[in-house]
Design a protein around this motif. Sequence first.
Motif, PDB file in Angstrom:
ATOM      1  N   GLN A  32      41.375  44.350  16.734  1.00  0.00           N
ATOM      2  CA  GLN A  32      40.194  43.559  16.433  1.00  0.00           C
ATOM      3  C   GLN A  32      39.275  44.276  15.456  1.00  0.00           C
ATOM      4  O   GLN A  32      38.711  43.665  14.541  1.00  0.00           O
ATOM      5  CB  GLN A  32      39.432  43.255  17.731  1.00  0.00           C
ATOM      6  N   LYS A  33      39.131  45.610  15.634  1.00  0.00           N
ATOM      7  CA  LYS A  33      38.326  46.395  14.706  1.00  0.00           C
ATOM      8  C   LYS A  33      38.905  46.361  13.304  1.00  0.00           C
ATOM      9  O   LYS A  33      38.177  46.231  12.311  1.00  0.00           O
ATOM     10  CB  LYS A  33      38.213  47.841  15.185  1.00  0.00           C
ATOM     11  N   ASN A  34      40.255  46.474  13.230  1.00  0.00           N
ATOM     12  CA  ASN A  34      40.902  46.438  11.912  1.00  0.00           C
ATOM     13  C   ASN A  34      40.672  45.096  11.226  1.00  0.00           C
ATOM     14  O   ASN A  34      40.432  45.030  10.012  1.00  0.00           O
ATOM     15  CB  ASN A  34      42.397  46.703  12.059  1.00  0.00           C
ATOM     16  N   VAL A  35      40.739  44.018  12.022  1.00  0.00           N
ATOM     17  CA  VAL A  35      40.488  42.687  11.457  1.00  0.00           C
ATOM     18  C   VAL A  35      39.044  42.579  10.975  1.00  0.00           C
ATOM     19  O   VAL A  35      38.762  42.051   9.895  1.00  0.00           O
ATOM     20  CB  VAL A  35      40.802  41.600  12.504  1.00  0.00           C
ATOM     21  N   ASP A  36      38.110  43.099  11.781  1.00  0.00           N
ATOM     22  CA  ASP A  36      36.704  43.047  11.393  1.00  0.00           C
ATOM     23  C   ASP A  36      36.451  43.875  10.137  1.00  0.00           C
ATOM     24  O   ASP A  36      35.706  43.445   9.240  1.00  0.00           O
ATOM     25  CB  ASP A  36      35.827  43.557  12.535  1.00  0.00           C
ATOM     26  N   TYR A  37      37.054  45.062  10.073  1.00  0.00           N
ATOM     27  CA  TYR A  37      36.888  45.904   8.888  1.00  0.00           C
ATOM     28  C   TYR A  37      37.438  45.207   7.655  1.00  0.00           C
ATOM     29  O   TYR A  37      36.826  45.231   6.574  1.00  0.00           O
ATOM     30  CB  TYR A  37      37.605  47.241   9.083  1.00  0.00           C
ATOM     31  N   SER A  38      38.610  44.567   7.808  1.00  0.00           N
ATOM     32  CA  SER A  38      39.224  43.880   6.670  1.00  0.00           C
ATOM     33  C   SER A  38      38.347  42.717   6.199  1.00  0.00           C
ATOM     34  O   SER A  38      38.175  42.508   4.989  1.00  0.00           O
ATOM     35  CB  SER A  38      40.609  43.369   7.065  1.00  0.00           C
ATOM     36  N   ALA A  39      37.784  41.973   7.154  1.00  0.00           N
ATOM     37  CA  ALA A  39      36.920  40.851   6.778  1.00  0.00           C
ATOM     38  C   ALA A  39      35.655  41.339   6.088  1.00  0.00           C
ATOM     39  O   ALA A  39      35.234  40.761   5.070  1.00  0.00           O
ATOM     40  CB  ALA A  39      36.563  40.042   8.028  1.00  0.00           C
ATOM     41  N   GLN A  40      35.063  42.408   6.610  1.00  0.00           N
ATOM     42  CA  GLN A  40      33.859  42.954   5.988  1.00  0.00           C
ATOM     43  C   GLN A  40      34.150  43.487   4.591  1.00  0.00           C
ATOM     44  O   GLN A  40      33.372  43.284   3.655  1.00  0.00           O
ATOM     45  CB  GLN A  40      33.286  44.075   6.864  1.00  0.00           C
ATOM     46  N   ARG A  41      35.271  44.180   4.447  1.00  0.00           N
ATOM     47  CA  ARG A  41      35.624  44.741   3.138  1.00  0.00           C
ATOM     48  C   ARG A  41      35.899  43.625   2.124  1.00  0.00           C
ATOM     49  O   ARG A  41      35.511  43.725   0.960  1.00  0.00           O
ATOM     50  CB  ARG A  41      36.843  45.656   3.287  1.00  0.00           C
ATOM     51  N   LYS A  42      36.562  42.562   2.574  1.00  0.00           N
ATOM     52  CA  LYS A  42      36.820  41.432   1.684  1.00  0.00           C
ATOM     53  C   LYS A  42      35.514  40.774   1.252  1.00  0.00           C
ATOM     54  O   LYS A  42      35.357  40.369   0.094  1.00  0.00           O
ATOM     55  CB  LYS A  42      37.714  40.413   2.397  1.00  0.00           C
ATOM     56  N   GLN A  43      34.564  40.711   2.157  1.00  0.00           N
ATOM     57  CA  GLN A  43      33.276  40.110   1.834  1.00  0.00           C
ATOM     58  C   GLN A  43      32.509  40.930   0.806  1.00  0.00           C
ATOM     59  O   GLN A  43      31.887  40.388  -0.115  1.00  0.00           O
ATOM     60  CB  GLN A  43      32.455  39.967   3.118  1.00  0.00           C
ATOM     61  N   THR A  44      32.564  42.250   0.951  1.00  0.00           N
ATOM     62  CA  THR A  44      31.877  43.109  -0.021  1.00  0.00           C
ATOM     63  C   THR A  44      32.555  43.063  -1.382  1.00  0.00           C
ATOM     64  O   THR A  44      31.877  43.156  -2.416  1.00  0.00           O
ATOM     65  CB  THR A  44      31.833  44.553   0.488  1.00  0.00           C
TER      66      THR A  44
END
Length: 423
Positions: A32-44
């Motif tokens: 779940q953390k990896n998914v959240d990190y990926s979503a945040q990084r994609k947003q930035t």
Amino acid sequence: MRVSSGAQEATAVDIRLENTEVVSLEEVSLEQKNVDYSAQRKQTQQARYTYGTIFLITNLMAWFVRDYGQKLLPQLHYPTACGTEGHDCFRTLGVLRVSLGCFIYFFLMFLTTSKTRKLFEVRNTWHSRWWAFKFFLFAVSVTVPFFFSPDFIQLYGEFARVGAGIFLILQLVSVIQFIHWWNNYWMPDKERKQSCSLGLLMSTIFYIASICGIVSMYPLYAQRLLCTLNIFFITWTAILLIVMMVVSLHSKVNRGLLSSGIMASYIVFLCWSAIRSEPATSKCNTQKPVNGNGDWTTIVGFLIAICAIVMATFSTGIDSKSFQFRKDEVQQEDDIPYTYGFFHLVFSLGAMYFAMLFISWNLNNSARKWSIDVGWASTWVKIVNEWFAATIYLWTLISPTVIQNKVMDHDEPVQQIDESAMP
């Protein structure tokens, strides 16, 4: 005893089940953390393109205010700071006002996002989201300078010259770092046997293009002996090309031909661009003066120049690694993908840079319609930038050898003292 043994077995099974559940929960939490990190990084990553679009819109606004604002907006009620019929809010001063608004916006973003390190910080959310409020902030930032006095805008223009020069230096460092990276990527390697031949082919292409550029500029811009300045520019560029090639192939440097070939093409392009920036009234400039509306080649060239400004600012802004003092920092999973503060700082300096291009680095004279970066001031800025680029590149080639020689010279006396101290 059998009951006790059975109870122990049941307890052991329960413990294993609990451990399995704990492990599975940890794995789920990690995923779940990896998914959240990926979503945040994609947003930035998407956010920086939005900022680039805002910067492009600001460039188009500056062009509109300079060339057509006074004709298409004659019925508006201008602020007192704009003077009679709004003369002080169009042409050169209009470009500077739009530039100041863009600078204010990105400098505020720099102040509010600097020192951001992690993806789940509040400043990361501010950088990547809240677009409705940030668009409102941008509109306010661009509008406010139109209420400032012309004297203040002139003072900002002087300040913008310095900021634009700093931007050129940052862009130059970024270009040189990219050239070195490209050279290292195509360096001969045992694991990549094709690197040597492909790198040699590319270096040959760059040198041929550089030589063709030098040769073609003589009949185009130095066809007369009276064109001494252009002859000097082109000849000195050819000398710099030869010097860079010789230094790159020197036994103590040994950096190959690829990086020097790319750099040679870059300085030839700067020389050509500088000569092209000479006023159309110059006796050695063969291009025709721009008319009031501009033909399709002028318009296409103008739009390409604006896109080049945006791309140069964007690429320099995301290249913060070239300006880090420590290159060995380990990238963590929750670290931001690029430095937000540096990104916005480059865009604020880029606002000053596009203003200087639109007014041709001259605060007193208005540029012609559909023209960009034309005039003797622009010519000399590009020539100095070319010479500065060659100087920095040559220093990056010889600095490791110079530093190594200084270290060796410093170590030899110490070694002699140690030997003399021995019985």
